[in-house]
Design an enzyme around this catalytic site. Sequence first.
Site, PDB file in Angstrom:
ATOM      1  CG  ASP A  52      -1.882  -1.045   1.307  1.00 31.90           C
ATOM      2  OD1 ASP A  52      -2.166  -1.604   0.251  1.00 31.90           O
ATOM      3  OD2 ASP A  52      -2.410  -1.305   2.405  1.00 31.90           O
ATOM      4  CE  LYS A  73      -7.343   5.642   0.210  1.00 29.71           C
ATOM      5  NZ  LYS A  73      -7.627   6.238   1.490  1.00 29.71           N
ATOM      6  CG  MET A 186      -8.089   6.368   7.635  1.00 32.00           C
ATOM      7  SD  MET A 186      -8.853   4.906   6.914  1.00 32.00           S
ATOM      8  CE  MET A 186      -9.187   3.928   8.364  1.00 32.00           C
TER       9      MET A 186
END
Length: 266
Positions: A52, A73, A186
Amino acid sequence: MSVEKTLSLLQERTARLEAGHVWLAGAGPGDLGCLTLDVVSALTQADVVVHDALVDPAVVAIAEGAELFYVGKRGGQLSITQAEITARLIALAKAGRKVLRLKGGDPYVFGRGGEEALALAREGIPFRFLPGITSGLAALGSIGIPPTMRGLNKAIILATGQTADPGDELDWRALARTGQPILIYMGLKILGRITAELIAGGLSPDTPAAIVMSATTPRERVHVATLGTIADDAERLGFASPVLTAVGRIVSMRAELLALAGQAQK
Ligand code: SAH
């Protein structure tokens, strides 16, 4: 004993990553020193690493010669869906690869590692879980905030500001009523709403709060304020993901520790 000798002894004792197996591992908060020895061993054994965005390039670089798949991402958007990641892990294992699935922190803490484990188990793919130090606890400790402190708290709540759908948000007011410190993963995007809800739930706007960005890395930034101001401060000061926010009396330990340690406050 030298580090080299210790590692060589360890090499004889750690498990072998076999062809067709997947190891689901956590890389910790970012600092190389926070890797576990099992994960270091896994990095040297894997022939493919699926990782990731939160995994530091210096960590991935240990897997010299391994094929790398980045599944994080790009521009805030997952460039690949969770279903695609899982399908890739299954396909790589079935192709007889030695697969290391590496996530930031601990794979099972807000990391969707549980979903991947279930999918692998369903397919009958042998997998092993290698824990990592979750960023929340590492971040707090490294900035001088013990996650638990006798006399201050009896629990610590790990909470996420991200939900699968908008109707699914946590009951922040109920968390506030526990009186226990809350560590938010988050949560940057909706920090204003979270802090307002915590205040509505009964926490004083003066409750100490801290925000830490890129904990344990050279990009680390820390800001200590109060529940009433932390969201505006984070925006004004340009804090950007990855960020953790801590709320509760344990936060005041930082100033006390730094003062006693004679260090200037960051
Ligand atoms: N499995 C991970 C969490 C993944 S969710 C773990 O156990 O740590 C991603 C969130 O983790 C980020 O949005 C941020 O809230 C937090 N995070 C991960 N690494 C971080 C770091 N080095 N500094 C601050 N926050 C971090």
